[in-house]
Design a protein around this motif. Structure first.
Motif, short mmCIF file in Angstrom:
data_model
loop_
_atom_site.label_atom_id
_atom_site.label_comp_id
_atom_site.label_asym_id
_atom_site.label_seq_id
_atom_site.Cartn_x
_atom_site.Cartn_y
_atom_site.Cartn_z
N LYS A 1 -48.62 15.07 -106.78
CA LYS A 1 -48.56 13.70 -107.28
C LYS A 1 -47.31 13.45 -108.13
N TRP B 1 -40.11 6.35 -103.90
CA TRP B 1 -40.57 7.36 -102.95
C TRP B 1 -40.79 6.83 -101.54
N THR C 1 -44.86 4.55 -92.78
CA THR C 1 -44.19 4.40 -94.07
C THR C 1 -43.54 3.02 -94.18
N PHE D 1 -55.60 16.30 -99.88
CA PHE D 1 -54.31 15.78 -99.43
C PHE D 1 -54.01 16.23 -98.01
N LYS E 1 -51.07 11.19 -94.46
CA LYS E 1 -49.73 11.59 -94.91
C LYS E 1 -49.61 13.10 -94.98
N LEU F 1 -41.51 17.49 -99.80
CA LEU F 1 -42.32 16.28 -99.94
C LEU F 1 -43.81 16.57 -99.81
N ASN G 1 -44.90 11.75 -107.11
CA ASN G 1 -44.50 10.36 -106.88
C ASN G 1 -45.10 9.43 -107.93
N GLU G 2 -46.21 9.83 -108.54
CA GLU G 2 -46.79 9.02 -109.61
C GLU G 2 -46.18 9.36 -110.97
N TYR H 1 -45.91 15.30 -102.92
CA TYR H 1 -47.02 14.36 -102.80
C TYR H 1 -48.34 15.02 -103.19
N ASP I 1 -38.74 8.37 -98.37
CA ASP I 1 -39.48 8.97 -97.27
C ASP I 1 -39.16 8.26 -95.96
#
Length: 161
Positions: free
Chosen positions: A77, A87, A139, A25, A30, A70, A79-80, A74, A91
């Motif tokens: 995860k 999201w 974004t 990540f 991002k 954030l 956001n999933e 993220y 953002d």
């Protein structure tokens, strides 16, 4: 005489590494943007603390905390997992407001103060404005693409064709 290694010695202990985001990540676009936003916000906050400019300290502190949240959300995860929040829009709004705030605060800090710390905070604020602007541009493009995909999958999209 050598002592045999325990079988768990090959893996590092899960100490502080469990709190860090995964390397995959952090190497993503991002992840790098969120890390840059958090670092710049923290540097700006420290510069304003050094000069005791209390009325400028709140925005960098809030943006630092939001970017850090954030970053870990993220990376984990979330956001999933939490589909109730949209999201990308959240953002996008965070990036737009941060870019506008940093631009305004940086202009005020550079023009109002003659000392080093507020001037440095203003310069870092202009850099943060650019980073946040890049983030909200990317974004926004992702948001528009996801909305286009959502509208083409709906029955109304097929009806108009």
């Amino acid at each position: 005489m050598e002592e045999p290694e325990p079988s768990g010695a090959a893996a590092p202990p899960p100490g502080l590494r469990s709190f860090l985001p995964p390397r995959e990540f952090l190497c993503s676009r991002k992840g790098q943007l969120l890390l840059a936003e958090a670092v710049l916000s923290f540097i700006i906050f420290i510069c304003y603390i050094a000069y005791l400019a209390a009325f400028f300290m709140m925005a960098p502190l809030l943006e630092f905390l939001l970017a850090l949240f954030l970053l870990f959300a993220y990376a984990a995860k979330l956001n999933e997992k939490f589909k109730g929040l949209y999201w990308p829009l959240m953002d996008f709004l965070r990036c737009v407001t941060a870019a506008v705030l940093y631009f305004a605060i940086s202009i005020a800090a550079v023009s109002k103060y003659n000392d080093g710390a507020p001037k440095a905070a203003g310069v870092f604020g202009f850099i943060a404005t650019i980073v946040y602007a890049i983030d909200f541009y990317i974004t926004f493009n992702d948001l528009v693409n996801s909305l286009k995909q959502g509208s083409s999958d709906s029955p109304e999209g097929h009806k108009s064709e």
